[in-house]
Design a protein around this motif. Structure first.
Motif, PDB file in Angstrom:
ATOM      1  N   ARG A   2       0.838  -1.197   0.000  1.00  0.00           N
ATOM      2  CA  ARG A   2       0.000   0.000   0.000  1.00  0.00           C
ATOM      3  C   ARG A   2       0.874   1.248   0.000  1.00  0.00           C
ATOM      4  O   ARG A   2       2.001   1.224   0.473  1.00  0.00           O
ATOM      5  CB  ARG A   2      -0.881   0.051   1.242  1.00  0.00           C
ATOM      6  CG  ARG A   2      -1.887  -1.049   1.302  1.00  0.00           C
ATOM      7  CD  ARG A   2      -2.756  -0.933   2.522  1.00  0.00           C
ATOM      8  NE  ARG A   2      -1.936  -0.889   3.737  1.00  0.00           N
ATOM      9  CZ  ARG A   2      -2.368  -0.424   4.903  1.00  0.00           C
ATOM     10  NH1 ARG A   2      -3.573   0.029   5.025  1.00  0.00           N
ATOM     11  NH2 ARG A   2      -1.583  -0.420   5.949  1.00  0.00           N
ATOM     12  N   GLU A   3       0.318   2.312  -0.521  1.00  0.00           N
ATOM     13  CA  GLU A   3       0.978   3.613  -0.473  1.00  0.00           C
ATOM     14  C   GLU A   3       0.091   4.543   0.337  1.00  0.00           C
ATOM     15  O   GLU A   3      -1.123   4.566   0.154  1.00  0.00           O
ATOM     16  CB  GLU A   3       1.158   4.178  -1.885  1.00  0.00           C
ATOM     17  CG  GLU A   3       1.772   5.561  -1.892  1.00  0.00           C
ATOM     18  CD  GLU A   3       1.886   6.139  -3.293  1.00  0.00           C
ATOM     19  OE1 GLU A   3       2.170   7.344  -3.387  1.00  0.00           O
ATOM     20  OE2 GLU A   3       1.680   5.418  -4.290  1.00  0.00           O
ATOM     21  N   SER A  87      -9.465   5.472  -3.576  1.00  0.00           N
ATOM     22  CA  SER A  87      -8.532   5.312  -2.462  1.00  0.00           C
ATOM     23  C   SER A  87      -9.294   5.552  -1.168  1.00  0.00           C
ATOM     24  O   SER A  87     -10.315   6.229  -1.158  1.00  0.00           O
ATOM     25  CB  SER A  87      -7.369   6.311  -2.591  1.00  0.00           C
ATOM     26  OG  SER A  87      -7.859   7.638  -2.562  1.00  0.00           O
ATOM     27  N   THR A 103      -4.927   6.468   1.346  1.00  0.00           N
ATOM     28  CA  THR A 103      -4.307   5.139   1.292  1.00  0.00           C
ATOM     29  C   THR A 103      -4.694   4.465  -0.010  1.00  0.00           C
ATOM     30  O   THR A 103      -5.869   4.300  -0.301  1.00  0.00           O
ATOM     31  CB  THR A 103      -4.758   4.273   2.485  1.00  0.00           C
ATOM     32  OG1 THR A 103      -4.487   4.985   3.696  1.00  0.00           O
ATOM     33  CG2 THR A 103      -4.036   2.939   2.512  1.00  0.00           C
ATOM     34  N   SER A 105      -4.109   1.087  -2.498  1.00  0.00           N
ATOM     35  CA  SER A 105      -3.606  -0.284  -2.538  1.00  0.00           C
ATOM     36  C   SER A 105      -2.864  -0.497  -3.855  1.00  0.00           C
ATOM     37  O   SER A 105      -3.166   0.141  -4.859  1.00  0.00           O
ATOM     38  CB  SER A 105      -4.724  -1.292  -2.377  1.00  0.00           C
ATOM     39  OG  SER A 105      -5.608  -1.209  -3.457  1.00  0.00           O
TER      40      SER A 105
END
Length: 107
Positions: A2-3, A87, A103, A105
């Motif tokens: 994840r970012e 997101s 967040t 994915s």
């Protein structure tokens, strides 16, 4: 994987976001001047503006939850700051400033 990305708002930017959101949704603030602004971090983040009328009456206007998030997201979009539609978004406090936490994915 994840970012996570955080867009941190200073108080002036957050006030501008809330004012613009109010105009956009027809929820204008009471007449007067914004005389104080504070962030409360309880179960959820609450932005509180105190409006003082010309007669001296004070009114506290709290904003939290989905309404606060919507104001912040719209402010970012208006300023061409990318906010991915698919997101997860949440509100948090970083260094005493309200932040939009995004967040994504890696799917």
């Amino acid at each position: 994987m994840r970012e996570i990305r955080c867009i941190v708002f200073d108080d002036g930017e957050l006030i501008k976001a809330l004012l613009a959101h109010g105009r956009r949704t027809g929820k204008n603030l009471p007449a007067g001047q914004i005389t104080s602004f504070e962030i409360e971090r309880a179960k959820e983040v609450v932005a509180r503006m105190t409006i003082t009328s010309d007669e001296g009456a004070k009114m506290v206007v709290p904003t939290s939850g989905a309404e606060l998030a919507a104001a912040m997201i719209a402010y970012c979009i208006d300023r061409k700051v990318p906010v991915p539609a698919h997101s997860a978004k949440s509100i948090t406090v970083i260094d005493d400033h309200v932040a939009l936490k995004i967040t994504m994915s890696g799917d």
